[in-house]
Design an enzyme around this catalytic site. Structure first.
Site, PDB file in Angstrom:
ATOM      1  N   GLY A  31      19.060   7.019 -10.623  1.00  0.00           N
ATOM      2  CA  GLY A  31      20.122   6.031 -10.419  1.00  0.00           C
ATOM      3  C   GLY A  31      21.364   6.720  -9.887  1.00  0.00           C
TER       4      GLY A  31
ATOM      5  N   GLY B 228       0.815  -1.209   0.000  1.00  0.00           N
ATOM      6  CA  GLY B 228       0.000   0.000   0.000  1.00  0.00           C
ATOM      7  C   GLY B 228       0.853   1.264   0.000  1.00  0.00           C
TER       8      GLY B 228
ATOM      9  N   LYS C  63      21.443  -2.272  -2.207  1.00  0.00           N
ATOM     10  CA  LYS C  63      21.517  -3.676  -2.649  1.00  0.00           C
ATOM     11  C   LYS C  63      22.707  -4.366  -2.010  1.00  0.00           C
ATOM     12  CE  LYS C  63      20.159  -1.821  -7.163  1.00  0.00           C
ATOM     13  NZ  LYS C  63      20.918  -0.557  -7.300  1.00  0.00           N
TER      14      LYS C  63
ATOM     15  N   HIS D 252      21.320  -7.916  -5.217  1.00  0.00           N
ATOM     16  CA  HIS D 252      21.737  -7.259  -6.457  1.00  0.00           C
ATOM     17  C   HIS D 252      21.775  -8.243  -7.635  1.00  0.00           C
ATOM     18  CE1 HIS D 252      24.245  -3.507  -7.693  1.00  0.00           C
ATOM     19  NE2 HIS D 252      23.589  -3.964  -8.723  1.00  0.00           N
TER      20      HIS D 252
ATOM     21  N   ASP E 171      18.152   5.248  -6.177  1.00  0.00           N
ATOM     22  CA  ASP E 171      18.574   3.854  -6.281  1.00  0.00           C
ATOM     23  C   ASP E 171      20.070   3.761  -5.985  1.00  0.00           C
ATOM     24  OD1 ASP E 171      18.113   1.041  -7.131  1.00  0.00           O
ATOM     25  OD2 ASP E 171      19.649   1.567  -8.602  1.00  0.00           O
TER      26      ASP E 171
ATOM     27  N   GLY F 131      12.696   7.562 -10.492  1.00  0.00           N
ATOM     28  CA  GLY F 131      13.706   7.880  -9.483  1.00  0.00           C
ATOM     29  C   GLY F 131      15.014   8.219 -10.167  1.00  0.00           C
TER      30      GLY F 131
ATOM     31  N   ILE G  98       5.192   5.060  -4.040  1.00  0.00           N
ATOM     32  CA  ILE G  98       6.560   5.283  -4.490  1.00  0.00           C
ATOM     33  C   ILE G  98       6.458   6.110  -5.778  1.00  0.00           C
ATOM     34  CG2 ILE G  98       6.448   2.852  -5.242  1.00  0.00           C
ATOM     35  CD1 ILE G  98       9.392   2.705  -5.462  1.00  0.00           C
ATOM     36  N   PRO G  99       7.335   7.088  -5.955  1.00  0.00           N
ATOM     37  CA  PRO G  99       7.248   7.903  -7.186  1.00  0.00           C
ATOM     38  C   PRO G  99       7.411   7.042  -8.427  1.00  0.00           C
ATOM     39  CG  PRO G  99       8.889   8.811  -5.652  1.00  0.00           C
ATOM     40  CD  PRO G  99       8.458   7.494  -5.088  1.00  0.00           C
TER      41      PRO G  99
ATOM     42  N   TYR H 196      28.330   0.589  -5.708  1.00  0.00           N
ATOM     43  CA  TYR H 196      28.554   1.836  -6.446  1.00  0.00           C
ATOM     44  C   TYR H 196      29.625   2.707  -5.775  1.00  0.00           C
ATOM     45  CZ  TYR H 196      24.125   0.480  -8.720  1.00  0.00           C
ATOM     46  OH  TYR H 196      23.131  -0.202  -9.376  1.00  0.00           O
TER      47      TYR H 196
END
Ligand SMILES: NC(=O)c1ccc[n+]([C@@H]2O[C@H](COP(=O)([O-])OP(=O)(O)OC[C@H]3O[C@@H](n4cnc5c(N)ncnc54)[C@H](OP(=O)(O)O)[C@@H]3O)[C@@H](O)[C@H]2O)c1
Length: 337
Positions: free
Chosen positions: A27, A18, A89, A122, A55, A25, A21-22, A60
């Site tokens: 990255g 419920g 992730k 991931h 994200d 987004g 979330i946009p 990264y």
């Protein structure tokens, strides 16, 4: 900043819980092209222009600087924690017993958050490769997918949700055969799935499967990652932003072809997570979901240009006796062992 996009104009999607979330987004994978400073300063600009979904991933290598940006944005009132949806992730070298919690704790410390909105596995393999390694590099310890191994990671994901450290858990780089094998075993099912998704790679079967299973598809490389490193490019790869149909529709709307890819993704029903460090690009990427939608005819044309062309082939995750990157993707409908 003049380019502030009103939150009420950004369409939302709903997770099975419920929670909203946009529909788009940002990255945060700078690859080897951008420094962590450049990526985190783009995140700072993006918050101010109206992005609420980011994200992230430990691999990264920039979560610590992004964490500072979040902390500053909370401190100066640019955004409240509960207004953000932050994902991260667990990387492939953290699939052992107790590793998921360890990895998430480090991510939360770096991001300076008490909880993550969604935590993903991931890749569904414990296969590590050194960041930036050559495309044909192989790790002799790499293993094919195993239901038991994956579920031992997923049980840890369920635990971090029980602990309240992750509000949702998700999978990434999955296939239908793998999902069919593991979904019935999940005590807590994935609320989201990250998959490669752009007009040249629409994955209609996997996309439809996820929607039917009430798993929200998050689309990575939504612009076809046009400036990815050379080692990730292969002969025959499509370039979405050069496809004549996309160029034509872009002309009709007076926008860059990248914008058409994003409008397509959102109207297709995905949540794209485009990357850019340039203010004009990331602002335009967010604004494009608030205005001038593609027509039904344009969506119908874009449906016909799917080239089934995967760009993130994942060959560096192959195990020793694997023959080609296609072994990662279960093309014959069974899990490749
Ligand atoms: N789960 C996974 O395994 C996985 C895998 C891959 C990616 N991801 C996530 O998905 C995100 C996006 O993927 P990606 O960065 O590879 O590909 P992408 O978003 O498809 O492409 C990014 C590139 O598109 C160009 N671009 C962006 N907006 C533009 C605009 N408005 N006009 C013109 N060009 C534009 C930029 O090139 P220039 O920089 O040259 O301007 C940018 O570097 C990543 O950052 C990461 O968060 C996840």
């Amino acid at each position: 900043m003049t380019n502030v996009i009103d939150q009420s104009r950004i369409p939302k999607r709903r997770l099975v819980s419920g929670k909203e979330i946009p529909c788009i987004g940002m990255g945060t994978f700078g690859s080897d092209r951008f420094t962590s400073e450049q990526v985190s300063s783009a995140v700072a600009g993006a918050i101010r222009c109206g992005y609420r979904l980011f994200d992230c991933a430990s691999v990264y290598g920039n979560e610590d600087l992004i964490g500072k940006v979040f902390a500053d944005a909370f401190a100066d009132g640019a955004v409240k924690r509960e207004e953000l949806f932050v994902t991260s992730k667990v990387w492939n070298d953290m699939h052992g017993a107790g590793d998921v919690l360890k990895s998430l704790k480090k991510t939360l410390e770096d991001l300076r958050l008490e909880y993550i909105d969604a935590y993903f596995v991931h890749w569904p393999f414990p296969n590590y490769h050194a960041p930036g390694c050559d495309g044909d590099a192989r790790n002799p310890d790499s293993k094919p997918f195993s239901i038991e191994r994956f579920m031992s990671v997923w049980r840890q994901m369920e635990e971090i949700m029980d602990m309240g450290l992750a509000k949702n858990i998700g999978m990434s780089n999955m296939t239908i055969p793998k999902l069919e094998a593991v979904l019935p075993l999940c005590r807590i099912r994935p609320a989201l799935i990250e998959m490669e998704l752009h007009p040249g790679f629409q994955q209609p079967e996997l996309f439809g499967y996820c929607v039917r299973e009430e798993i929200l598809p998050i689309g990575f490389c939504p612009i076809g990652s046009p400036t990815r490193p050379e080692r990730d490019k292969a002969t025959g790869d499509v370039s979405d932003i050069e496809m004549p149909e996309i160029v034509e529709i872009a002309k009709a709307h007076g926008v860059h072809p990248a914008i058409i890819c994003l409008k397509w993704a959102v109207q297709y029903g995905a949540v794209p997570i485009p990357f850019s460090v340039y203010e004009n690009e990331y602002t335009g990427n967010l604004r494009c979901v608030t205005e001038d939608p593609l027509t039904d005819d344009e969506m119908a044309i874009l449906k016909t240009i799917d080239k089934n062309c995967r760009l993130v082939k994942g060959q560096v995750f192959l195990w020793e006796h694997a023959e080609s990157w296609e072994d990662l993707w279960d093309l014959d409908g069974t899990i490749t062992k």
